[in-house]
Design an enzyme around this catalytic site. Structure first.
Site, mmCIF file in Angstrom:
data_model
loop_
_atom_site.group_PDB
_atom_site.id
_atom_site.type_symbol
_atom_site.label_atom_id
_atom_site.label_comp_id
_atom_site.label_asym_id
_atom_site.label_seq_id
_atom_site.Cartn_x
_atom_site.Cartn_y
_atom_site.Cartn_z
ATOM 1 N N LYS A 98 71.593 23.317 91.056
ATOM 2 C CA LYS A 98 70.309 23.730 90.492
ATOM 3 C C LYS A 98 69.669 24.732 91.434
ATOM 4 O O LYS A 98 69.927 24.706 92.646
ATOM 5 C CB LYS A 98 69.376 22.523 90.349
ATOM 6 C CG LYS A 98 68.274 22.745 89.340
ATOM 7 C CD LYS A 98 68.799 22.460 87.942
ATOM 8 C CE LYS A 98 67.736 22.589 86.882
ATOM 9 N NZ LYS A 98 68.207 21.955 85.631
HETATM 10 N N1 GLU Z 1 68.988 24.001 82.637
HETATM 11 C C1 GLU Z 1 69.777 23.306 81.673
HETATM 12 C C2 GLU Z 1 69.938 21.846 82.057
HETATM 13 O O1 GLU Z 1 69.144 21.289 82.777
HETATM 14 C C3 GLU Z 1 71.098 24.007 81.390
HETATM 15 C C4 GLU Z 1 72.013 24.157 82.538
HETATM 16 C C5 GLU Z 1 73.239 25.024 82.232
HETATM 17 O O2 GLU Z 1 73.409 25.423 81.092
HETATM 18 O O3 GLU Z 1 73.990 25.280 83.168
HETATM 19 O O4 GLU Z 1 70.830 21.176 81.589
#
Ligand code: GLU
Length: 420
Positions: free
Chosen positions: A109
């Site tokens: 993240k």
């Molecule tokens: N931000 C989204 C999540 O928390 C998508 C992450 C992604 O597609 O890599 O799942």
């Protein structure tokens, strides 16, 4: 949206969840320590030229939590309350999320501490390009693939793709997902989180003998995940959306909203508040609304031990990441409320991100029907996998999803062995 319990450290929550499962399935101390530590963290402080000619220094993070099962995957959020511990927690949750839906990724993240609502498009572009450049040594299609998250979108992803590509000297569409179609994005990615959430709600309602058609729905957060879930539940499953909110407040209408009209109102005025014919309610009241289905689709720490007892829904489907605290989980379980945990309920987004990355790498793109069919299959299978573990072990769905996910990650760690 302000956290209702902003003093709670989400990474402590994430570690507590690991301990609960490690005790349950008997994970040895060494492996437990591996699971409770992020593999790699990068913090960057970088200057951005503001529109008035001044410079400001911003801080950003990228945390790669675990890559035992494949390249790291996870979004980037822009928010004033981003902290390293929040990013760590979100990166851990991405690891479990990818494992629950069984896609070949680890978890990561990113976050930048900023207030995107008070920045111009030019300032956001310069911030994004510089942040990308600062973390470019640890991202890439085979290493770590960012995506949108809170207050980032397909435009943000386009700037990341362009910046990374400029540094390489050739176009690298597979470095980020959530891109527009014109840059190697996938059909269906924009609505994948909300669509996936609607599929697991449908499956769970079937198991509970509950009818979604004419059932009532309350949604906290009317961004990408919440608004799409509202549209799909109303249009494809016949549900009534009776309460919605965003960071400015909530609205209620007993006979249901047309979510597309609410979306249009929000696009024009910047908020759902003031929607004609609706009763104004607070963000907290949305959570406590009398509705069959509650969808927290905003930020972490919204359902706590203070309000868990007041939740009246039969199903809580977590479109947001980490909206329920562990202490609240127990209360919901005792109240026989079915929780569809974040790592399952919002995994549609990363699932279609995986499809996007696979399409980019092959240079071969799929029609929307194929994307949605594959998404539906993944979500139904994952729901069934979680439900089976929950039934067999007599635990709630969150613990079941964690058991499934952590077991898959532990299997990968064990079979790979510890280097050297
Ligand atoms: N931000 C989204 C999540 O928390 C998508 C992450 C992604 O597609 O890599 O799942």
């Amino acid at each position: 949206m302000a956290n209702t319990e902003s003093s709670i450290n989400p990474f402590e929550t994430a570690k507590q969840q690991i301990d609960i499962v490690a005790d349950l399935i008997g994970i040895n101390d060494g492996t437990r320590e591996v699971l409770k530590h992020p593999k790699r963290e990068l913090t960057v402080n970088f200057p951005v030229r503001m529109d008035d000619g001044s410079y400001r220094v911003f801080t950003g993070h990228r945390v790669q939590y675990n890559m035992a099962r494949g390249p790291c995957k996870g979004g980037i959020r822009y928010h004033p309350q981003v902290s390293l511990d929040e990013v760590r927690a979100l990166a851990a949750w991405m690891t479990w999320k990818c494992a629950v839906v069984n896609i070949p990724y680890g978890g990561a993240k990113g976050g930048v501490i900023c207030d995107p609502k008070h920045m111009s498009k030019g300032e956001l572009e310069r911030l994004t390009r510089r942040y990308t450049s600062e973390i470019s040594s640890i991202i890439g299609p085979e290493m770590d693939i960012p995506a949108p998250d809170v207050y980032t979108d397909s435009q943000t992803m386009s700037w990341i793709m362009d910046t990374y590509s400029m540094q390489k000297g050739y176009s690298v569409p597979g470095v980020v997902t959530g891109k527009p179609l014109s840059l190697g994005g996938s059909e269906g990615r924009g609505e994948a989180t909300g669509r996936g959430c609607a599929y697991v709600i449908r499956e769970s309602a079937k198991d509970l003998g509950l009818r979604v058609k004419n059932g009532t729905v309350a949604i906290q957060g009317f961004g990408n995940a919440g608004s799409v879930a509202a549209n799909i539940l109303a249009e494809e499953q016949g549900a009534k959306i009776v309460a919605v909110s965003d960071s400015k407040g909530g609205i209620y209408k007993a006979d249901g909203f047309n979510p597309r009209a609410v979306e249009e109102h929000k696009r024009k005025t910047g908020s759902v508040v003031g929607f004609p014919g609706a009763k104004a309610i607070s963000n907290e009241e949305v959570l406590e609304t009398q509705a069959d289905i509650l969808i927290p689709a905003a930020l972490e720490n919204q359902i706590t031990k203070k309000n868990a007892d007041k939740i009246r829904a039969k199903i809580v489907a977590e479109a947001a990441n980490g909206p329920t605290l562990p202490e609240a989980d127990t209360v919901l379980f005792q109240k026989k409320i079915t929780v569809l945990p974040d790592i399952l309920a919002n995994a549609g987004g990363v699932t279609v991100s995986y499809f996007e990355w696979a399409q980019d790498i092959q240079g071969f793109f799929w029609p929307l029907a194929e994307v949605n069919n594959r998404l539906e299959r993944v979500m139904v299978q994952s729901y069934n996998d979680v439900h089976k573990v929950a039934t067999e072990r007599k635990v709630h769905n969150r613990t079941a999803a964690y058991v499934l996910a952590i077991q898959r990650v532990v299997d990968a760690i064990r079979i790979r062995g510890i280097y050297p």
